[in-house]
Design a protein around this motif. Structure first.
Motif, PDB file in Angstrom:
ATOM      1  N   MET A   1       0.813  -1.203   0.000  1.00 36.75           N
ATOM      2  CA  MET A   1       0.000   0.000   0.000  1.00 36.75           C
ATOM      3  C   MET A   1       0.855   1.265   0.000  1.00 36.75           C
ATOM      4  O   MET A   1       0.500   2.289  -0.582  1.00 36.75           O
ATOM      5  CB  MET A   1      -0.914  -0.013   1.233  1.00 36.75           C
ATOM      6  N   MET A   2       2.020   1.202   0.653  1.00 36.91           N
ATOM      7  CA  MET A   2       2.910   2.356   0.713  1.00 36.91           C
ATOM      8  C   MET A   2       3.764   2.522  -0.553  1.00 36.91           C
ATOM      9  O   MET A   2       4.586   3.413  -0.628  1.00 36.91           O
ATOM     10  CB  MET A   2       3.837   2.224   1.925  1.00 36.91           C
ATOM     11  N   GLY A   3       3.599   1.662  -1.495  1.00 36.16           N
ATOM     12  CA  GLY A   3       4.372   1.779  -2.728  1.00 36.16           C
ATOM     13  C   GLY A   3       4.854   0.450  -3.264  1.00 36.16           C
ATOM     14  O   GLY A   3       5.144   0.318  -4.448  1.00 36.16           O
ATOM     15  N   GLY A   4       4.966  -0.541  -2.405  1.00 36.38           N
ATOM     16  CA  GLY A   4       5.332  -1.866  -2.862  1.00 36.38           C
ATOM     17  C   GLY A   4       6.783  -1.995  -3.258  1.00 36.38           C
ATOM     18  O   GLY A   4       7.565  -1.041  -3.192  1.00 36.38           O
ATOM     19  N   ASP A   5       7.142  -3.183  -3.655  1.00 38.93           N
ATOM     20  CA  ASP A   5       8.515  -3.474  -4.084  1.00 38.93           C
ATOM     21  C   ASP A   5       8.639  -3.108  -5.556  1.00 38.93           C
ATOM     22  O   ASP A   5       8.479  -3.952  -6.433  1.00 38.93           O
ATOM     23  CB  ASP A   5       8.843  -4.946  -3.847  1.00 38.93           C
ATOM     24  N   ARG A   6       8.909  -1.847  -5.807  1.00 41.45           N
ATOM     25  CA  ARG A   6       9.021  -1.393  -7.184  1.00 41.45           C
ATOM     26  C   ARG A   6      10.281  -1.976  -7.817  1.00 41.45           C
ATOM     27  O   ARG A   6      11.360  -1.885  -7.248  1.00 41.45           O
ATOM     28  CB  ARG A   6       9.057   0.138  -7.216  1.00 41.45           C
ATOM     29  N   ILE A   7      10.108  -2.550  -8.980  1.00 41.69           N
ATOM     30  CA  ILE A   7      11.222  -3.179  -9.698  1.00 41.69           C
ATOM     31  C   ILE A   7      11.489  -2.396 -10.971  1.00 41.69           C
ATOM     32  O   ILE A   7      10.563  -2.105 -11.738  1.00 41.69           O
ATOM     33  CB  ILE A   7      10.914  -4.652 -10.011  1.00 41.69           C
ATOM     34  N   GLY A   8      12.723  -2.041 -11.184  1.00 47.20           N
ATOM     35  CA  GLY A   8      13.089  -1.259 -12.350  1.00 47.20           C
ATOM     36  C   GLY A   8      13.216  -2.094 -13.603  1.00 47.20           C
ATOM     37  O   GLY A   8      13.119  -3.329 -13.582  1.00 47.20           O
TER      38      GLY A   8
ATOM     39  N   LYS B   1       5.245  -9.269 -25.847  1.00 43.31           N
ATOM     40  CA  LYS B   1       5.895  -8.119 -25.214  1.00 43.31           C
ATOM     41  C   LYS B   1       6.903  -8.649 -24.197  1.00 43.31           C
ATOM     42  O   LYS B   1       6.631  -8.757 -22.998  1.00 43.31           O
ATOM     43  CB  LYS B   1       4.864  -7.222 -24.548  1.00 43.31           C
ATOM     44  N   LEU B   2       8.079  -8.992 -24.695  1.00 42.93           N
ATOM     45  CA  LEU B   2       9.076  -9.669 -23.874  1.00 42.93           C
ATOM     46  C   LEU B   2       9.684  -8.756 -22.820  1.00 42.93           C
ATOM     47  O   LEU B   2      10.314  -9.238 -21.882  1.00 42.93           O
ATOM     48  CB  LEU B   2      10.184 -10.237 -24.764  1.00 42.93           C
ATOM     49  N   GLN B   3       9.525  -7.419 -22.951  1.00 44.19           N
ATOM     50  CA  GLN B   3      10.059  -6.506 -21.952  1.00 44.19           C
ATOM     51  C   GLN B   3       9.215  -6.492 -20.682  1.00 44.19           C
ATOM     52  O   GLN B   3       9.693  -6.095 -19.626  1.00 44.19           O
ATOM     53  CB  GLN B   3      10.127  -5.091 -22.525  1.00 44.19           C
ATOM     54  N   GLN B   4       7.970  -6.912 -20.778  1.00 42.63           N
ATOM     55  CA  GLN B   4       7.089  -6.882 -19.617  1.00 42.63           C
ATOM     56  C   GLN B   4       7.463  -7.980 -18.630  1.00 42.63           C
ATOM     57  O   GLN B   4       7.931  -9.052 -18.995  1.00 42.63           O
ATOM     58  CB  GLN B   4       5.636  -7.061 -20.046  1.00 42.63           C
ATOM     59  N   ARG B   5       7.222  -7.680 -17.352  1.00 43.82           N
ATOM     60  CA  ARG B   5       7.432  -8.678 -16.316  1.00 43.82           C
ATOM     61  C   ARG B   5       6.263  -9.654 -16.311  1.00 43.82           C
ATOM     62  O   ARG B   5       5.166  -9.337 -16.750  1.00 43.82           O
ATOM     63  CB  ARG B   5       7.568  -8.010 -14.940  1.00 43.82           C
ATOM     64  N   GLY B   6       6.515 -10.838 -15.773  1.00 43.61           N
ATOM     65  CA  GLY B   6       5.489 -11.858 -15.742  1.00 43.61           C
ATOM     66  C   GLY B   6       5.727 -12.932 -16.779  1.00 43.61           C
ATOM     67  O   GLY B   6       6.653 -12.855 -17.599  1.00 43.61           O
TER      68      GLY B   6
ATOM     69  N   LEU C   1      11.279 -13.369 -19.782  1.00 42.94           N
ATOM     70  CA  LEU C   1      12.547 -12.676 -20.002  1.00 42.94           C
ATOM     71  C   LEU C   1      12.553 -11.313 -19.330  1.00 42.94           C
ATOM     72  O   LEU C   1      13.604 -10.821 -18.914  1.00 42.94           O
ATOM     73  CB  LEU C   1      12.805 -12.521 -21.500  1.00 42.94           C
ATOM     74  N   GLY C   2      11.395 -10.666 -19.228  1.00 44.73           N
ATOM     75  CA  GLY C   2      11.338  -9.388 -18.534  1.00 44.73           C
ATOM     76  C   GLY C   2      11.593  -9.523 -17.051  1.00 44.73           C
ATOM     77  O   GLY C   2      12.251  -8.682 -16.430  1.00 44.73           O
TER      78      GLY C   2
END
Length: 905
Positions: free
Chosen positions: A464-471, A495-500, A555-556
């Motif tokens: 809620m405070m911002g989470g584990d932001r990943i660059g 979209k290979l740049q996306q996370r997940g 890959l992301g």
């Protein structure tokens, strides 16, 4: 002197608390001297704490006020070329120096990695963004190089910071500010009524300095750095490294000032507050120049940007979980409250749309050296009034998040969290609850006995405070190899740049162009962590072409691993070839590992040249081996390679012919020793026999001598029962032992009470013998049946688990043969089992064959039906009479007796 009043006050305090001048006085007055020295330095020093919103706001404000022409930054000097690529990334990211091959360092340190994480809410990023986007401003990195980081490392250790994204990289702690004296930190936490260091810093440094002026900010940070430095434990190595870093940085700054002619008054030195309060002789633009910077080693370094995360930064700096996310939230609040305009690189990914920067105001006066500390230290803490709207919003949001995650939270819980936060803040002497107070209140009021979902309430508050932001590193900032991977996988339309995780479906039959994508994905599967490219359907075997495949790609998510591949080569094929060569030519490589590399060279690269080179290496390794530990793996891989070459090549390669010849002679030489040594197990001996028997025809055609194998078997004298059974099977295969003699030996074991306990081990040996002598499958079924029929339960039942494990691990490929053979021998219906007689018990007794004519005639007289059948085949007519007549008949047709003797001989 500007700090004389503060010195007098601290001197009186030291005298009062320690009953006279002493160590305490020296520490307190020394801190004032450190502050005074840093404040008076002509080259303005800007002390920071890494990822501190207060430092970032003060930096942004000072840059707009001072407008320096040169910024000296505490960061590894060899990382400077990478900073311009930050505009192509979404923060947080880390600047990385990487080397997979070391030269000048211990080999067990490889690979070497140094990372420096950068977030938007950090003073360092503000300085970088200002310098890169402001014309006429020069950014100079002055800290030791990545090579010197490891040069100054103790040879017996390799420092590392384990976390999810930074791995075992050595973290460059830019602006690290934390007491190294455990008792001091414990004292501060206890009297500050907080749980951990991040909360103490937020309460007693971040909030008071958030609205302070520049002079007060600098002097307070100088004072904190001096305090932590003077109370640090006296670790000689740590102290020497800290001081050498300061000497290094001041030496580099003086070199740049001399070379560029820059005015120190127009420069700004950004460093951690710990290093700002330095006492080395090289300190300042007027410091001594006696420090000699050692040359770099021969290690070749690769540089790039890798994704970072709040969790990775917290692990690297030893911060509390969620503290960096809270700092990011505090940074946004500070900007809104102070109206300070932060600096941001033009086109920065993940940020607001870049707008034209307003014209900077003219430079302001230089910072004063007047004492600002006395007033700050004597000023009572400001109690912020309660922001009810903010706290109420937090309470409602955490209840909503708890419901989504399976908690039975209600409006009453929101009220309870609101009131408990105020209560906890009051108990900790603060009027306004901090995010840490709110987190404790939420855990107390919502989380009861169990956690219904994956996340507990503490984690929900962090999110809620911002989470584990990943660059994320942008496409333009990727190394050539990573960009090439994205380009070659473009036909997948993902979209290979996306996370997940993303699902890729490859119908290669209808779209032959996707076969290139399949080949690349299998190479990535070999090089990257398995979660980054995982096959769901399809496999890559020798000599097979893909038809349809299904992949889960991430890959992301694993972007760092892909980026680090770019440090090893310019293409995926080059990296695969390097990895295969490195594996094959490793000093600890075995024949099995080299043969595995040969298989991978064929499967992934389709390179006969590389496969031949590695196959020659396998031949060299096999010739030098003196143990048979890897014989099972060698047998499996050599059979597979031989089958591949026989079906896909017109002739066998020269290396595999040489490998078969060498292996045949090699295993014949080691066979007698392996039969008797305890270190060589039955698996290894069975694999050796399997190699010798399965490769025998090819080896003999290549010039090997079968006598060598016969002599090796004749010289083998094992004592262990399972190996004895293997030897018997080998003798049967070579014709040295008949089936009848083998059956007689097994019957003798079953009839001897002394040998009954070891009979299961003989049977295990026969099971292992199915690999080298598969024709014994019917005999193994027979021996197993006899074992179940004759072994007593105290011996049979403990043996069954070992039999099952043996069949599962070593004889899985032979279980279908055993089942098929048993199905052929045993009756198909249960009622027939009572009357069933095993075929090996129903066989007639062997009849001795006599070669003399008279004995043959007597035999014919005893069995007239045989003589009638043979006479009919030969076209003879006549009838049987009395014994003398029968003899006369035989005398009349002597050819019949001769033919019968020939048939029976």
């Amino acid at each position: 002197m500007s700090f004389e009043s503060l010195r007098t006050q601290l001197n009186e305090a030291a005298t009062a608390f320690s009953d006279g001048p002493g160590a305490l006085e020296g520490i307190l007055l020394g801190m004032v001297d450190d502050v005074d020295r840093a404040v008076r330095e002509p080259l303005e020093i800007f002390p920071v704490c890494h990822h501190s919103p207060a430092s970032a706001v003060a930096m942004a404000r000072r840059l707009r006020d001072k407008q320096p022409k040169v910024i000296y930054l505490e960061l590894c000097e060899d990382m400077a070329p990478l900073l311009t690529e930050l505009r192509n990334c979404r923060l947080p990211v880390a600047v990385q120096a990487f080397s997979s091959e070391v030269d000048g360092f211990p080999a067990d340190w490889a690979p070497l990695s140094v990372v420096a994480p950068i977030t938007e809410a950090s003073a360092e990023y503000q300085a970088i963004a200002y310098a890169l986007d402001t014309p006429g401003v020069e950014l100079v990195l002055v800290d030791r190089s990545s090579d010197h980081v490891f040069q100054w490392q103790p040879p017996e250790t390799k420092a590392s910071a384990e976390d999810a994204l930074h791995g075992d990289a050595v973290g460059v702690e830019i602006g690290d500010l934390r007491p190294r004296f455990a008792e001091l930190e414990e004292h501060l936490l206890h009297h500050g009524k907080v749980r951990h260091w991040s909360e103490w810093w937020h309460q007693y440094v971040e909030l008071p300095l958030g609205d302070s002026d520049h002079d007060t900010y600098r002097q307070v940070m100088f004072l904190i750095g001096s305090l932590f430095r003077r109370l640090a434990p006296g670790d000689p190595h740590r102290v020497r490294v800290d001081e050498d870093r300061e000497r290094y940085m001041w030496t580099r700054m003086r070199e740049h000032l001399a070379a560029s002619g820059a005015d120190p008054a127009e420069c700004l030195y950004v460093c951690g507050a710990f290093h700002a309060a330095s006492r080395v002789a090289e300190f300042g633009v007027e410091g001594t120049d006696g420090f000699v910077i050692s040359p770099r080693s021969a290690t070749k370094w690769q540089h790039g940007l890798i994704p970072s995360s709040h969790a990775a930064i917290e692990a690297q700096f030893g911060l509390a979980p969620g503290s960096v996310s809270i700092a990011a939230t505090e940074w946004a609040k500070n900007l809104k409250r102070t109206k300070v305009k932060p600096f941001q690189l033009a086109g920065q990914a993940g940020g607001k749309k870049a707008r034209k920067q307003p014209a900077l105001p003219g430079p302001v006066a230089e910072p004063t050296t007047a004492d600002q500390l006395s007033g700050f230290l004597q000023r009572p803490p400001v109690l912020d009034r309660l922001d009810e709207a903010e706290l109420l919003g937090w309470s409602v949001e955490i209840v909503r998040a708890a419901r989504r995650n399976g908690y039975l939270a209600s409006t009453a819980d929101a009220i309870a969290v609101f009131e408990t936060s105020i209560l906890l803040a009051g108990m900790r002497d603060r009027a306004r609850p901090t995010p840490y107070d709110f987190q404790d209140a939420a855990v107390t009021c919502i989380e009861k006995d169990v956690v219904p979902g994956r996340r507990d309430v503490r984690r929900l508050v962090e999110i809620m405070m911002g989470g584990d932001r990943i660059g994320q590193v942008g496409y333009d900032a990727l190394p050539p190899l990573a960009r090439d991977v994205h380009d070659r996988l473009a036909p997948l339309n993902l979209k290979l740049q996306q996370r997940g995780v993303q699902r890729a479906l490859l119908d290669i039959t209808s779209q032959p162009e996707l076969e290139a994508c399949s080949n690349l994905l299998w190479m990535l599967r070999y090089l990257l962590p398995h979660a980054s490219a995982r096959p769901i359907m399809g496999e890559r075997k020798l000599g097979e072409r893909p038809i349809q495949e299904s992949w889960d790609l991430a890959l992301g998510t694993h972007q760092r691993s892909l980026i680090e591949l770019g440090y090893e080569g310019v293409s995926v094929e080059q990296v695969v070839e390097q990895r295969l060569r490195r594996s094959a030519y490793d000093p600890q490589a075995t024949t099995a590992t080299v043969l595995e590399a040969v298989e991978d060279a064929i499967r992934y690269l389709h390179s006969p040249r590389l496969a031949g080179e590695l196959g020659t290496r396998a031949l060299e390794v096999l010739s030098g081996e003196r143990t048979v530990d890897g014989a099972p793996e060698v047998l499996k891989r050599s059979r597979r390679l031989l089958a591949y070459y026989r079906t896909n090549e017109p002739v066998l390669p020269q290396w595999i012919e040489s490998f078969v010849r060498t292996g045949y002679a090699h295993y014949c030489t080691l066979l007698p020793t392996a039969f008797t040594e305890e270190e060589a197990g039955v698996d290894q001996v069975a694999a050796m026999l399997g190699f010798l028997f399965s490769m025998e025809s090819l080896a003999l055609s290549l010039g090997c001598d079968r006598t060598q194998l016969e002599l090796a078997v004749a010289q083998s004298h094992p004592e262990e029962p399972s190996k004895v059974a293997l030897l018997w099977a080998a003798q049967v295969h070579l014709g040295r032992l008949s089936r009848a003699e083998l059956r007689a030996r097994c019957d003798e074991l079953l009839s001897n009470p002394l040998s009954l306990p070891s009979y299961p081990r003989y049977l295990s040996g026969f099971v292992h013998a199915l690999d080298p002598v598969p024709s014994l499958v019917d005999f193994v079924v027979e021996t197993m049946s006899n074992a179940f029929a004759h072994l007593p339960d105290p011996l049979l039942l403990p043996w069954l688990p070992s039999l099952i494990s043996t069949l599962r691990s070593r004889g899985a490929q032979f279980v279908p043969l055993l089942v098929k053979e048993a199905g052929r021998l045993f009756p198909g219906r249960l009622p027939a089992l009572d009357e069933w007689v095993p075929p090996w018990l129903d066989e007639p007794a062997p009849v001795a064959v006599r070669t003399r004519t008279g004995q043959g005639l007597a035999l014919l007289a005893a069995h007239p039906e045989t003589c009638d059948a043979v006479a009919a085949l030969l076209g003879c007519e006549g009838s049987w009479q009395a014994a003398p007549g029968g003899v006369a008949l035989l005398n009349r047709y002597p050819d019949t007796a001769v033919a019968l003797e020939a048939l029976m001989s």
